[in-house]
Write an enzyme that holds these catalytic residues in place. Sequence first.
Site, mmCIF file in Angstrom:
data_model
loop_
_atom_site.group_PDB
_atom_site.id
_atom_site.type_symbol
_atom_site.label_atom_id
_atom_site.label_comp_id
_atom_site.label_asym_id
_atom_site.label_seq_id
_atom_site.Cartn_x
_atom_site.Cartn_y
_atom_site.Cartn_z
ATOM 1 N N PRO A 275 75.923 33.709 -102.690
ATOM 2 C CA PRO A 275 75.694 32.375 -102.129
ATOM 3 C C PRO A 275 76.566 31.335 -102.824
ATOM 4 O O PRO A 275 76.838 31.425 -104.023
ATOM 5 C CB PRO A 275 74.217 32.125 -102.423
ATOM 6 C CG PRO A 275 73.980 32.892 -103.705
ATOM 7 C CD PRO A 275 74.841 34.127 -103.595
ATOM 8 N N GLY A 276 76.992 30.354 -102.077
ATOM 9 C CA GLY A 276 77.716 29.225 -102.653
ATOM 10 C C GLY A 276 77.111 27.942 -102.128
ATOM 11 O O GLY A 276 76.333 27.265 -102.796
ATOM 12 N N ARG A 277 77.428 27.639 -100.859
ATOM 13 C CA ARG A 277 76.920 26.441 -100.200
ATOM 14 C C ARG A 277 75.389 26.326 -100.321
ATOM 15 O O ARG A 277 74.857 25.250 -100.598
ATOM 16 C CB ARG A 277 77.315 26.498 -98.719
ATOM 17 C CG ARG A 277 76.912 25.296 -97.906
ATOM 18 C CD ARG A 277 77.054 25.593 -96.409
ATOM 19 N NE ARG A 277 78.301 26.237 -96.077
ATOM 20 C CZ ARG A 277 79.412 25.604 -95.734
ATOM 21 N NH1 ARG A 277 79.423 24.284 -95.671
ATOM 22 N NH2 ARG A 277 80.509 26.273 -95.428
ATOM 23 N N ARG A 313 85.539 17.812 -95.223
ATOM 24 C CA ARG A 313 84.843 18.614 -94.216
ATOM 25 C C ARG A 313 84.754 17.955 -92.834
ATOM 26 O O ARG A 313 84.997 18.625 -91.819
ATOM 27 C CB ARG A 313 83.428 18.984 -94.699
ATOM 28 C CG ARG A 313 83.411 19.921 -95.903
ATOM 29 C CD ARG A 313 81.997 20.444 -96.179
ATOM 30 N NE ARG A 313 81.575 21.382 -95.153
ATOM 31 C CZ ARG A 313 80.712 21.102 -94.205
ATOM 32 N NH1 ARG A 313 80.127 19.918 -94.141
ATOM 33 N NH2 ARG A 313 80.396 22.015 -93.297
ATOM 34 N N CYS A 344 95.397 6.553 -94.272
ATOM 35 C CA CYS A 344 96.211 6.268 -93.085
ATOM 36 C C CYS A 344 96.269 7.475 -92.145
ATOM 37 O O CYS A 344 97.325 8.079 -91.935
ATOM 38 C CB CYS A 344 97.611 5.853 -93.524
ATOM 39 S SG CYS A 344 98.586 5.147 -92.191
#
Length: 422
Positions: A275-277, A313, A344
């Site tokens: 797992p990460g997120r 994201r 920009c």
Amino acid sequence: MQVSGLIGNTGTFAGVDLAALVAREGTPLYAYSAPAIRERVRALRAALAGMDAGIRYAVKANGNGAILRLLAEEGAGADIVSGGEMQRALRAGIAAADIVFSGVGKTDAEIDAALAAGIGRFNVESRAELDAIQRIAAARGCTAVASVRINPDVDALTHAKISTGKAENKFGVSIAEARGWFDAKAQWPNVRLDGLHMHIGSQLLSLDPVREALARMAAFWKELAAAGHDIASIDVGGGLGVRYRDGEQAPDAFDYAALIREALHGFAGRILVEPGRWLVAEAGVLLSRVLLVKRGEARRFLVLDAAMNDLLRPSLYEAWHDIVRIGDNTGCERLAYDVVGPVCETGDTFAQNRELPRCEAGDLVAILGAGAYGASMASTYNSRPLAAEVLLDDGRYALIRRRQDFDAMIADERPADEWRSA
């Protein structure tokens, strides 16, 4: 870990007053809740209880050293995809034996460094990589431990840019190719090929693709075992999704573990999860000041001092992040804004037509769910220095990354006054 109401109404996160925090540390500012991270890793560990299972945190989600040390203290290992991530994990106190090295493009130098460090396992993604590990391990006079990353050809039902388990994706190899590797493993005497690995994608909100992929993995494990191949490790990957917006339902750790327990019933080896997120995303917020409100012909723009270089994201994945105004919002008029940054690029947009309490220049807002793939994907585009990061814990905070200044940003640049021949 639903924090939007708490942050918006009380102005606090992990017991820390956010207005007072940014008065000292400025904006944009990443803030992470240590209790929220501990809660998640402990929940997953409890869900996996009864299995010989290890947690290997996906460092790419957030590689800050303080976050890694916190996870190491909770007993997590690391899933890495570069030599730099390996160094981060080792410096944070994660044992080399608890590191697995994934990724489709490991360099010879990275493989050599990983062997020198004694990492626990390589997740091998191509025949060329397997040959390279054999060559480098033989030169070192050691044996590398490796798993084959199979591509189960399962649609993860997630964004195309974070889907990794379909046949057309660059990751892993087919079961047919993996079968050939095991049958011919004598060709690689310095590689102990005794594991399987998969990872079908990220931000999975349904467990159905996981169930399907696990079934294919389990069938292959049983086939290999019947053919006399010893399988000591099965790495089921990661990818569990989180709640980024109201109405989304993230998978439950116990439901996830139940799928693993059912699919791998009878497996006597070590099970790894990556797992990460799921561990860190909802534990983090990006704090930003409103620079100005601009009324266009068709839109009302809320211009923040945070930008796409700080949080990529939304621009890269069209990702939704809840946004809240910090302060007393009771009875506030609500207006629709396009929430944008000062970079920009038209793509420098966090949200379109987002309804928020009326905002004015100087107001503080929090972009939620920013603990994963936020600071780790940040850049200095438009010559904007990297944001500071803080860790919050029970009413106090620690600065875990200083705000980058201009001199630090250009420190490695040199004038073209020293010419050389190639």
